[in-house]
Every structure is written in structure tokens, then in C-alpha cells.
Design a protein around this motif. Structure first.
Motif, PDB file in Angstrom:
ATOM      1  N   ASP A   1       0.887  -1.069  -0.052  1.00 13.49           N
ATOM      2  CA  ASP A   1      -0.104   0.087   0.019  1.00 13.49           C
ATOM      3  C   ASP A   1       0.986   1.158   0.223  1.00 13.49           C
ATOM      4  O   ASP A   1       2.126   1.264   0.757  1.00 13.49           O
ATOM      5  N   PHE A   2       0.366   2.148  -0.579  1.00 10.87           N
ATOM      6  CA  PHE A   2       0.977   3.527  -0.568  1.00 10.87           C
ATOM      7  C   PHE A   2       0.209   4.283   0.383  1.00 10.87           C
ATOM      8  O   PHE A   2      -1.083   4.349   0.435  1.00 10.87           O
ATOM      9  N   VAL A   3       0.804   5.019   1.416  1.00  8.01           N
ATOM     10  CA  VAL A   3       0.278   5.705   2.371  1.00  8.01           C
ATOM     11  C   VAL A   3       0.775   7.031   2.596  1.00  8.01           C
ATOM     12  O   VAL A   3       1.810   7.429   2.341  1.00  8.01           O
ATOM     13  N   LEU A   4      -0.122   7.745   3.560  1.00  5.91           N
ATOM     14  CA  LEU A   4       0.439   9.009   3.753  1.00  5.91           C
ATOM     15  C   LEU A   4       0.640   9.158   5.441  1.00  5.91           C
ATOM     16  O   LEU A   4      -0.337   8.692   6.121  1.00  5.91           O
ATOM     17  N   LEU A   5       1.964   9.560   5.610  1.00  8.65           N
ATOM     18  CA  LEU A   5       2.308   9.581   7.176  1.00  8.65           C
ATOM     19  C   LEU A   5       2.779  10.713   7.546  1.00  8.65           C
ATOM     20  O   LEU A   5       3.192  11.468   6.984  1.00  8.65           O
ATOM     21  N   GLN A   6       2.549  10.963   8.974  1.00  6.21           N
ATOM     22  CA  GLN A   6       3.117  12.080   9.822  1.00  6.21           C
ATOM     23  C   GLN A   6       4.426  11.475  10.299  1.00  6.21           C
ATOM     24  O   GLN A   6       4.365  10.507  10.965  1.00  6.21           O
ATOM     25  N   CYS A   7       5.445  12.257   9.962  1.00  6.50           N
ATOM     26  CA  CYS A   7       6.792  11.908  10.490  1.00  6.50           C
ATOM     27  C   CYS A   7       7.507  12.939  11.418  1.00  6.50           C
ATOM     28  O   CYS A   7       7.517  14.147  10.993  1.00  6.50           O
ATOM     29  N   VAL A   8       7.898  12.788  12.285  1.00  6.77           N
ATOM     30  CA  VAL A   8       8.322  13.490  13.390  1.00  6.77           C
ATOM     31  C   VAL A   8       9.797  13.725  13.032  1.00  6.77           C
ATOM     32  O   VAL A   8      10.517  14.544  12.628  1.00  6.77           O
ATOM     33  N   ASN A   9      10.681  12.628  13.397  1.00  2.00           N
ATOM     34  CA  ASN A   9      12.048  12.388  13.038  1.00  2.00           C
ATOM     35  C   ASN A   9      12.313  10.890  13.127  1.00  2.00           C
ATOM     36  O   ASN A   9      11.530   9.999  13.270  1.00  2.00           O
ATOM     37  N   LYS A  10      13.192  10.336  12.488  1.00  2.00           N
ATOM     38  CA  LYS A  10      13.734   8.817  12.174  1.00  2.00           C
ATOM     39  C   LYS A  10      13.485   8.162  13.478  1.00  2.00           C
ATOM     40  O   LYS A  10      13.201   7.094  13.253  1.00  2.00           O
ATOM     41  N   ASN A  11      13.698   8.619  14.478  1.00  2.00           N
ATOM     42  CA  ASN A  11      13.910   7.833  15.861  1.00  2.00           C
ATOM     43  C   ASN A  11      12.549   7.483  16.389  1.00  2.00           C
ATOM     44  O   ASN A  11      12.433   6.846  17.162  1.00  2.00           O
ATOM     45  N   ASP A  12      11.585   8.311  16.073  1.00  2.00           N
ATOM     46  CA  ASP A  12       9.945   8.131  16.252  1.00  2.00           C
ATOM     47  C   ASP A  12       9.470   7.400  15.426  1.00  2.00           C
ATOM     48  O   ASP A  12       9.586   7.217  14.183  1.00  2.00           O
ATOM     49  N   ILE A  13       8.168   6.744  16.035  1.00  2.00           N
ATOM     50  CA  ILE A  13       7.455   5.934  15.166  1.00  2.00           C
ATOM     51  C   ILE A  13       6.568   6.959  14.484  1.00  2.00           C
ATOM     52  O   ILE A  13       5.838   8.064  14.741  1.00  2.00           O
ATOM     53  N   ALA A  14       6.404   6.995  12.956  1.00  2.00           N
ATOM     54  CA  ALA A  14       5.581   7.571  12.332  1.00  2.00           C
ATOM     55  C   ALA A  14       4.403   7.182  12.212  1.00  2.00           C
ATOM     56  O   ALA A  14       3.873   6.052  12.869  1.00  2.00           O
ATOM     57  N   VAL A  15       3.324   8.107  12.089  1.00  2.00           N
ATOM     58  CA  VAL A  15       1.716   7.910  12.276  1.00  2.00           C
ATOM     59  C   VAL A  15       1.263   7.861  10.820  1.00  2.00           C
ATOM     60  O   VAL A  15       1.327   8.734  10.055  1.00  2.00           O
ATOM     61  N   ILE A  16       0.601   6.454  10.565  1.00  2.00           N
ATOM     62  CA  ILE A  16      -0.087   6.529   9.426  1.00  2.00           C
ATOM     63  C   ILE A  16      -1.415   7.211   9.331  1.00  2.00           C
ATOM     64  O   ILE A  16      -2.139   6.744  10.112  1.00  2.00           O
ATOM     65  N   GLN A  17      -1.720   8.004   8.563  1.00  2.00           N
ATOM     66  CA  GLN A  17      -3.024   8.855   8.499  1.00  2.00           C
ATOM     67  C   GLN A  17      -4.110   8.451   7.604  1.00  2.00           C
ATOM     68  O   GLN A  17      -5.295   8.507   7.460  1.00  2.00           O
ATOM     69  N   LYS A  18      -3.400   7.770   6.330  1.00  2.00           N
ATOM     70  CA  LYS A  18      -4.256   7.625   5.272  1.00  2.00           C
ATOM     71  C   LYS A  18      -3.715   6.569   4.338  1.00  2.00           C
ATOM     72  O   LYS A  18      -2.578   6.534   4.120  1.00  2.00           O
TER      73      LYS A  18
END
Length: 156
Positions: A67-84
Motif C-alpha cells: 500500500d501507498f500511505v500518507l504518514l506524519q513523520c516527526v523524526n527518524k527515531n520516532d514512530i511515524a503515524v499512518i493517517q491515510k
């Protein structure tokens, strides 16, 4: 350009441009509730947002490998959040999405079953993917030609 190597096209970039605050990525691995997502810049570990979980109506709404997703990324060490999750062009049950080719492996030993192969071919064709039959354990089969003929009779 990195995502193009993972199959991203103009339509993916166009859809992603509607959400400038989010990053386009492709899911390359899923382990329970965590996903590995490749983006133009980095690879991220990601999980779906709480809103995503709340709005999901069935398991098929969740991201799948491919799947192609849109995510919110804070920085490389954090877990990104898939929004869509972007719309899929094909779905192979809920195992994978956006698949062009499906390799169906069929053993020519005692586990050979042409009816099962028919079912797998049907699922692959209905998903929009191109099935490829891979015959294995040829060395354990005395009737290779007969089984190949049997497969040719049911496969396009």
C-alpha cells in the motif's frame, strides 16, 4: 525519485500533494500493528493513528504490504503515524495490495492439487494481477509431462 523505484507513479504524487503536511510512503513490511514504510528520504517504523483505527470498518481498511500511505513523520527515531491509505489498484485478499504479478508455487509431489491451483488462479485474475505458475519439486515427480499437461488444460 527513491519512491519511483518502489512503484510510485504520477497519480500517487498527485494524491499526496493534496495533503502537503503528510509524507508519501509505501508499506514494505508489516509485523502485527507496526509497519515499515519507505519514503523519499527515510525508512520509518509506523503505526496507524487513533482516528484511523476508529474509522476503520474492517481489517481490509488497514494498510497492507504494497500500500501507498500518507504518514506524519516527526523524526527518524520516532514512530511515524499512518493517517491515510491511498486507493489500491489491486488487492490480493488482505495479504498484499497493488500487486502486478502473483507467483503461485505448486509442488509436483504428493501435495499436487489442480483444483486448488484453479482456485488460486481465479483469485489472482480477479485481483487484477498477472498469475505466474511456478512448479517445484520436479525431481520428486515421475509424471512431470502429464502434470504439466493437466495444468495447461486449466490455465490460460
Amino acid at each position: 525519485m527513491r519512491l519511483e523505484q518502489w512503484g510510485a507513479g504520477k497519480e500517487h504524487y498527485r494524491m499526496a500533494s493534496e495533503y502537503p503536511e503528510l509524507v508519501l510512503g509505501r508499506v514494505v513490511l508489516q509485523e502485527r500493528d507496526l509497519y515499515q514504510v519507505v519514503t523519499e528520504q527515510e525508512d520509518y517504523s509506523a503505526s496507524v493513528s487513533g482516528k484511523f483505527r476508529y474509522e476503520a470498518e474492517s481489517p481490509s481498511d488497514y494498510p497492507a504490504v504494497g500500500d501507498f500511505v500518507l504518514l506524519q513523520c516527526v523524526n527518524k527515531n520516532d514512530i511515524a503515524v499512518i493517517q491515510k491509505v491511498l486507493p489500491r489498484k489491486s488487492v490480493e485478499q488482505i495479504v498484499a495490495a497493488n500487486i502486478d504479478t502473483v507467483f503461485i508455487c505448486m509442488s509436483l509431489n504428493n501435495d499436487f492439487n489442480v483444483r486448488r491451483l484453479e482456485r488460486y488462479l481465479s483469485v489472482a485474475w480477479n485481483s487484477g494481477a498477472m498469475p505466474v505458475i511456478v512448479l517445484t519439486k520436479v525431481d520428486l515427480c515421475d509424471e512431470v509431462d502429464a502434470k504439466v499437461l493437466e495444468i495447461e488444460n486449466i490455465a490460460i
